[in-house]
Motif scaffolding. Structure first.
Motif, PDB file in Angstrom:
ATOM      1  N   ALA A 182       0.815  -1.216   0.000  1.00  0.00           N
ATOM      2  CA  ALA A 182       0.000   0.000   0.000  1.00  0.00           C
ATOM      3  C   ALA A 182       0.850   1.269   0.000  1.00  0.00           C
ATOM      4  O   ALA A 182       0.350   2.344  -0.349  1.00  0.00           O
ATOM      5  CB  ALA A 182      -0.920   0.009   1.217  1.00  0.00           C
TER       6      ALA A 182
ATOM      7  N   LEU B 283       1.082   2.683  -3.448  1.00  0.00           N
ATOM      8  CA  LEU B 283      -0.270   3.057  -3.863  1.00  0.00           C
ATOM      9  C   LEU B 283      -0.745   4.334  -3.193  1.00  0.00           C
ATOM     10  O   LEU B 283      -1.528   5.102  -3.770  1.00  0.00           O
ATOM     11  CB  LEU B 283      -1.243   1.916  -3.556  1.00  0.00           C
ATOM     12  CG  LEU B 283      -1.036   0.610  -4.315  1.00  0.00           C
ATOM     13  CD1 LEU B 283      -2.047  -0.430  -3.870  1.00  0.00           C
ATOM     14  CD2 LEU B 283      -1.120   0.839  -5.816  1.00  0.00           C
TER      15      LEU B 283
ATOM     16  N   LEU C 206       2.949   2.362  -8.911  1.00  0.00           N
ATOM     17  CA  LEU C 206       2.376   1.092  -9.359  1.00  0.00           C
ATOM     18  C   LEU C 206       3.453   0.034  -9.545  1.00  0.00           C
ATOM     19  O   LEU C 206       3.236  -1.150  -9.233  1.00  0.00           O
ATOM     20  CB  LEU C 206       1.603   1.293 -10.661  1.00  0.00           C
ATOM     21  CG  LEU C 206       0.320   2.121 -10.557  1.00  0.00           C
ATOM     22  CD1 LEU C 206      -0.368   2.194 -11.921  1.00  0.00           C
ATOM     23  CD2 LEU C 206      -0.631   1.555  -9.511  1.00  0.00           C
TER      24      LEU C 206
ATOM     25  N   ALA D 263       4.424  -1.070  -5.938  1.00  0.00           N
ATOM     26  CA  ALA D 263       3.362  -1.868  -5.332  1.00  0.00           C
ATOM     27  C   ALA D 263       3.265  -3.237  -5.987  1.00  0.00           C
ATOM     28  O   ALA D 263       3.103  -4.267  -5.312  1.00  0.00           O
ATOM     29  CB  ALA D 263       2.034  -1.132  -5.437  1.00  0.00           C
TER      30      ALA D 263
END
Length: 272
Positions: free
Chosen positions: A47, A50, A85, A88
């Protein structure tokens, strides 16, 4: 030249701070729920990247109707989304076995009471605060009104170098660990020949680049403490020191330290 124009949309930006904080809070709440259900709080590592993507998207949308420079907004959005991205995705792929990270397991084993409540206080709250503070560089940059200048393009180049180091370094390490015959040994080839932490160096370069993109126009300069905190954590706090402490007893690691730069990529030192 840096742009010092004073037409920064402070009132809209103030609302964006609230929206971004709520976005981070919402993501962490969802992450906490998933962690409790899966019984592993290491999902917060996925997370982390993100969270910056969420802030970048919120800030991009909030600044749409302002006089903020469109080129800088798009550049920051693309840079943060690609970095976040990728990070993550890689961390999620690395943790695909569904097991708790040993670092979190060791920390939570010392919880004086309920481990989930302890994790909320010792993991989620600190990371949420740090994430929001570091993201101020992106938030401010999204509302900057000056056009892209030299420092913004320099920042873009540094960001690209950082992302390349981080991506290639992670890929080389994943391939190395996938070979059972190399278990217990030290990766000394590829980018790891020039720095003991190409992934951490790359992360630091990414945030230096993002800062330069924002600082190219007022008041991005005021967010200098945000990338400073990130780089300090990577080089001197939670990144490099903890990794090296974990690797210290591995055969050949002391020799690797003696020959290889600790952070910034440099040619290997010759054997004495």
């Amino acid at each position: 030249m840096l742009d010092f124009s004073l037409d920064f949309p402070f009132s809209v930006f103030a609302w964006n701070l609230l929206y971004s904080a709520l976005g981070v809070l919402g993501l962490l709440a969802l992450t906490y729920l998933v962690a409790v259900l899966q019984k592993r709080h290491s999902v917060i590592d996925t997370a982390w990247g993100l969270g910056f993507v969420v802030v970048a998207v919120i800030s991009f949308l909030s600044s749409t109707a302002t006089t903020a420079d469109g080129g800088r907004r798009l550049l920051l959005l693309a840079a943060v989304v690609l970095w976040g991205l990728r990070l993550a995705g890689f961390i999620g792929w690395r943790a695909r076995d569904g097991k708790e990270d040993p670092r979190y397991a060791a920390m939570l084993s010392k919880a004086p009471g309920n481990q989930n409540v302890y994790a909320l206080r010792r993991v989620y709250l600190p990371q949420g605060i740090v994430l929001f503070f570091v993201s101020l560089t992106v938030q401010v940059g999204m509302f900057a009104t000056g056009p892209l200048g030299f420092f913004a393009w320099l920042g873009g180049l540094i960001w690209l170098i950082g992302l390349s180091f981080e991506t290639i370094g992670d890929w080389q390490l994943a391939r190395f660990k996938a070979d059972p015959s190399r278990r217990g040994t030290v990766l000394k080839s590829g980018l790891w020949r020039y720095t003991r932490h190409p992934n951490y160096f790359g992360d630091a370069a990414v945030w230096l680049g993002l800062f330069l993109i924002s600082a190219d126009s007022w008041p991005g300069l005021l967010t200098v403490l945000s990338p400073t905190l990130m780089i300090w954590a990577l080089a001197a706090r939670t990144g490099k020191p903890l990794t090296e402490a974990r690797m210290d007893g591995r055969p050949g690691y002391r020799e690797y330290i003696a020959q290889t730069s600790g952070f910034f990529p440099l040619p290997p030192r010759k054997d004495s």
